[in-house]
Scaffold this motif. Structure first.
Motif, PDB file in Angstrom:
ATOM      1  N   GLN A  35       2.412   0.951  -3.426  1.00  0.00           N
ATOM      2  CA  GLN A  35       3.490   0.820  -2.432  1.00  0.00           C
ATOM      3  C   GLN A  35       3.051  -0.059  -1.260  1.00  0.00           C
ATOM      4  O   GLN A  35       3.804  -0.927  -0.805  1.00  0.00           O
ATOM      5  N   ALA A  36       1.843   0.171  -0.762  1.00  0.00           N
ATOM      6  CA  ALA A  36       1.344  -0.625   0.372  1.00  0.00           C
ATOM      7  C   ALA A  36       1.205  -2.089  -0.034  1.00  0.00           C
ATOM      8  O   ALA A  36       1.580  -3.001   0.729  1.00  0.00           O
ATOM      9  N   GLY A  37       0.675  -2.320  -1.218  1.00  0.00           N
ATOM     10  CA  GLY A  37       0.472  -3.693  -1.678  1.00  0.00           C
ATOM     11  C   GLY A  37       1.780  -4.444  -1.820  1.00  0.00           C
ATOM     12  O   GLY A  37       1.904  -5.601  -1.388  1.00  0.00           O
ATOM     13  N   ARG A  38       2.784  -3.791  -2.403  1.00  0.00           N
ATOM     14  CA  ARG A  38       4.085  -4.468  -2.568  1.00  0.00           C
ATOM     15  C   ARG A  38       4.735  -4.723  -1.221  1.00  0.00           C
ATOM     16  O   ARG A  38       5.343  -5.779  -0.994  1.00  0.00           O
ATOM     17  N   SER A  39       4.607  -3.777  -0.306  1.00  0.00           N
ATOM     18  CA  SER A  39       5.170  -3.965   1.036  1.00  0.00           C
ATOM     19  C   SER A  39       4.484  -5.133   1.749  1.00  0.00           C
ATOM     20  O   SER A  39       5.150  -5.963   2.394  1.00  0.00           O
ATOM     21  N   ALA A  40       3.173  -5.205   1.629  1.00  0.00           N
ATOM     22  CA  ALA A  40       2.431  -6.321   2.244  1.00  0.00           C
ATOM     23  C   ALA A  40       2.893  -7.644   1.649  1.00  0.00           C
ATOM     24  O   ALA A  40       3.127  -8.620   2.387  1.00  0.00           O
ATOM     25  N   ASN A  41       3.045  -7.699   0.348  1.00  0.00           N
ATOM     26  CA  ASN A  41       3.517  -8.932  -0.308  1.00  0.00           C
ATOM     27  C   ASN A  41       4.864  -9.357   0.260  1.00  0.00           C
ATOM     28  O   ASN A  41       5.090 -10.530   0.578  1.00  0.00           O
ATOM     29  N   GLN A  42       5.788  -8.403   0.385  1.00  0.00           N
ATOM     30  CA  GLN A  42       7.131  -8.729   0.895  1.00  0.00           C
ATOM     31  C   GLN A  42       7.079  -9.220   2.334  1.00  0.00           C
ATOM     32  O   GLN A  42       7.838 -10.091   2.733  1.00  0.00           O
ATOM     33  N   ALA A  43       6.162  -8.654   3.121  1.00  0.00           N
ATOM     34  CA  ALA A  43       6.066  -9.011   4.545  1.00  0.00           C
ATOM     35  C   ALA A  43       5.163 -10.222   4.788  1.00  0.00           C
ATOM     36  O   ALA A  43       4.999 -10.659   5.928  1.00  0.00           O
ATOM     37  N   GLY A  44       4.539 -10.753   3.728  1.00  0.00           N
ATOM     38  CA  GLY A  44       3.647 -11.900   3.894  1.00  0.00           C
ATOM     39  C   GLY A  44       2.307 -11.537   4.523  1.00  0.00           C
ATOM     40  O   GLY A  44       1.633 -12.384   5.113  1.00  0.00           O
ATOM     41  N   VAL A  45       1.919 -10.274   4.376  1.00  0.00           N
ATOM     42  CA  VAL A  45       0.631  -9.810   4.924  1.00  0.00           C
ATOM     43  C   VAL A  45      -0.446  -9.964   3.840  1.00  0.00           C
ATOM     44  O   VAL A  45      -0.228  -9.524   2.701  1.00  0.00           O
ATOM     45  N   PRO A  46      -1.582 -10.588   4.160  1.00  0.00           N
ATOM     46  CA  PRO A  46      -2.601 -10.781   3.116  1.00  0.00           C
ATOM     47  C   PRO A  46      -3.213  -9.473   2.625  1.00  0.00           C
ATOM     48  O   PRO A  46      -3.387  -8.528   3.393  1.00  0.00           O
ATOM     49  N   VAL A  47      -3.537  -9.457   1.319  1.00  0.00           N
ATOM     50  CA  VAL A  47      -4.052  -8.250   0.659  1.00  0.00           C
ATOM     51  C   VAL A  47      -5.442  -8.523   0.083  1.00  0.00           C
ATOM     52  O   VAL A  47      -5.630  -9.487  -0.661  1.00  0.00           O
ATOM     53  N   VAL A  48      -6.390  -7.642   0.425  1.00  0.00           N
ATOM     54  CA  VAL A  48      -7.729  -7.670  -0.172  1.00  0.00           C
ATOM     55  C   VAL A  48      -7.830  -6.465  -1.098  1.00  0.00           C
ATOM     56  O   VAL A  48      -7.402  -5.372  -0.736  1.00  0.00           O
ATOM     57  N   PHE A  49      -8.402  -6.665  -2.277  1.00  0.00           N
ATOM     58  CA  PHE A  49      -8.565  -5.553  -3.231  1.00  0.00           C
ATOM     59  C   PHE A  49     -10.040  -5.409  -3.614  1.00  0.00           C
ATOM     60  O   PHE A  49     -10.661  -6.383  -4.035  1.00  0.00           O
ATOM     61  N   ASP A  50     -10.564  -4.187  -3.472  1.00  0.00           N
ATOM     62  CA  ASP A  50     -11.931  -3.858  -3.888  1.00  0.00           C
ATOM     63  C   ASP A  50     -11.841  -2.875  -5.051  1.00  0.00           C
ATOM     64  O   ASP A  50     -11.577  -1.690  -4.854  1.00  0.00           O
ATOM     65  N   PRO A  51     -12.054  -3.344  -6.280  1.00  0.00           N
ATOM     66  CA  PRO A  51     -11.874  -2.482  -7.471  1.00  0.00           C
ATOM     67  C   PRO A  51     -13.113  -1.650  -7.768  1.00  0.00           C
ATOM     68  O   PRO A  51     -13.723  -1.768  -8.830  1.00  0.00           O
ATOM     69  N   VAL A  52     -13.479  -0.774  -6.842  1.00  0.00           N
ATOM     70  CA  VAL A  52     -14.745  -0.024  -6.937  1.00  0.00           C
ATOM     71  C   VAL A  52     -14.854   0.703  -8.280  1.00  0.00           C
ATOM     72  O   VAL A  52     -13.984   1.506  -8.641  1.00  0.00           O
ATOM     73  N   GLY A  53     -15.900   0.413  -9.002  1.00  0.00           N
ATOM     74  CA  GLY A  53     -16.186   1.135 -10.246  1.00  0.00           C
ATOM     75  C   GLY A  53     -15.325   0.727 -11.432  1.00  0.00           C
ATOM     76  O   GLY A  53     -15.363   1.406 -12.464  1.00  0.00           O
ATOM     77  N   ALA A  54     -14.557  -0.363 -11.317  1.00  0.00           N
ATOM     78  CA  ALA A  54     -13.777  -0.811 -12.484  1.00  0.00           C
ATOM     79  C   ALA A  54     -14.750  -1.057 -13.640  1.00  0.00           C
ATOM     80  O   ALA A  54     -15.788  -1.697 -13.466  1.00  0.00           O
ATOM     81  N   GLY A  55     -14.430  -0.512 -14.785  1.00  0.00           N
ATOM     82  CA  GLY A  55     -15.334  -0.621 -15.933  1.00  0.00           C
ATOM     83  C   GLY A  55     -16.152   0.641 -16.154  1.00  0.00           C
ATOM     84  O   GLY A  55     -16.674   0.869 -17.244  1.00  0.00           O
TER      85      GLY A  55
END
Ligand code: ATP
Ligand code: TZP
Ligand code: MG
Ligand code: MG
Length: 267
Positions: A73-93
């Motif tokens: 929800q936060a990520g989609r809202s940021a996208n709509q508002a033009g706010v940059p998004v950083v993602f840290d995929p801790v432990g993916a894998g």
């Protein structure tokens, strides 16, 4: 003006959905360098907080279904508002749930910067790379190539960190040689870095070509220099003293120190 100087002048609001291990460390680290941390998770408010922030930093370190939904929800809202998004995929894998959640997030949110160790980034783009818990394991493969492949696949900037740091947008690639291995013995060394990247990208002009890439590169150099100086100041005292001095240095390293100590190379 350097990006660090802009962070100090503008005090950007950084919305974090992060993990329970590193929350306090992350908030203090952001405050030290002049940003304004805001940790908010409730589904009732995440879209509002993300839209009002200058950057959103998403982290799956202690994920559960409620947090993953908050991240989406936060990520989609940021996208709509033009706010940059950083993602840290801790432990993916490390577990199928982490890998699947990380991939789901990248499918539903346009990420601006993906920051992780090489195993995490590889697993987010469907490449096999051994990971031990939340720490990068040994692996064969080319870190620069994984970073470029991830950047092209996800259409974002990718920062892979470890003994060497690589930042790329898929076309232009930099290595950053500042840092100290003692950071591997302090939990949250990577999670705080992702939040610091959020603070730097918050003050970068999204229209100006290369601005965001330059902001991420400067964030990694700044962070590594703070670690180098903190290690010098506390050599022989142990990792607890280093952790405190590292926060001190995030508040003390100046734009001049960054420009004279940076070890940045274009590859
Ligand atoms: P991991 O869980 O694999 O430790 P992480 O999310 O903690 O990953 P790191 O890759 O450890 O992220 O990066 C965090 C910081 O630690 C970066 O500034 C990076 O340069 C630094 N760092 C990590 N490993 C080393 C190392 N062996 N030598 C020097 N600096 C390192
Ligand atoms: N376990 C789940 S999240 C976490 C641990 C130890 C923190 C990981 O922090 P970092 O920055 O990836 O080392
Ligand atoms: Mg680490
Ligand atoms: Mg990490």
């Amino acid at each position: 003006m350097s990006f660090l100087a802009k962070v100090q002048a503008q005090n950007p609001l950084v919305h974090n959905i992060t993990n329970m291990v590193v929350t306090n460390f992350t908030a203090n680290g952001l405050l030290a360098l002049g940003a304004s941390p805001f940790m908010a998770y409730a589904h009732e408010e995440v879209t509002d907080v993300a839209a009002m922030a200058s950057a959103v930093v998403l982290n799956i370190g202690t994920l559960d279904p409620y947090t993953v939904e908050a991240i989406l929800q936060a990520g989609r809202s940021a996208n709509q508002a033009g706010v940059p998004v950083v993602f840290d995929p801790v432990g993916a894998g490390a577990t199928p749930y982490r890998t699947e959640s990380a991939i789901q997030i990248t499918e539903h949110v346009q990420i601006d910067v993906l920051r992780g160790n090489v195993a995490e980034v590889a697993n987010v783009i469907g490449e096999q790379w051994h990971i031990k818990g939340v720490d990068a394991g040994a692996g064969e493969g080319n870190m620069v190539e994984i970073a470029k492949q991830a950047a092209r696949q996800l259409k974002c900037i990718v920062a892979i960190t470890g003994e060497k740091d690589v930042v790329t947008d898929g076309n232009t690639t930099y290595t950053i040689a500042n840092s100290h291995s003692i950071l591997t013995r302090v939990t949250g060394g990577g999670c705080l870095l992702s939040a610091v990247v959020g603070a730097f990208i918050a003050v970068a002009d999204p229209i100006e070509s290369q601005e965001r890439l330059n902001a991420v590169v400067e964030a990694l150099a700044f962070y590594g220099i703070a670690a180098e100086i903190a290690y010098q100041q506390t050599a022989g005292q142990g990792t607890g003293s280093f952790q405190i001095e590292f926060i001190n240095q995030l508040s003390l390293v100046t734009p001049d120190i960054v420009s004279t100590h940076s070890k940045i190379a274009k590859v």
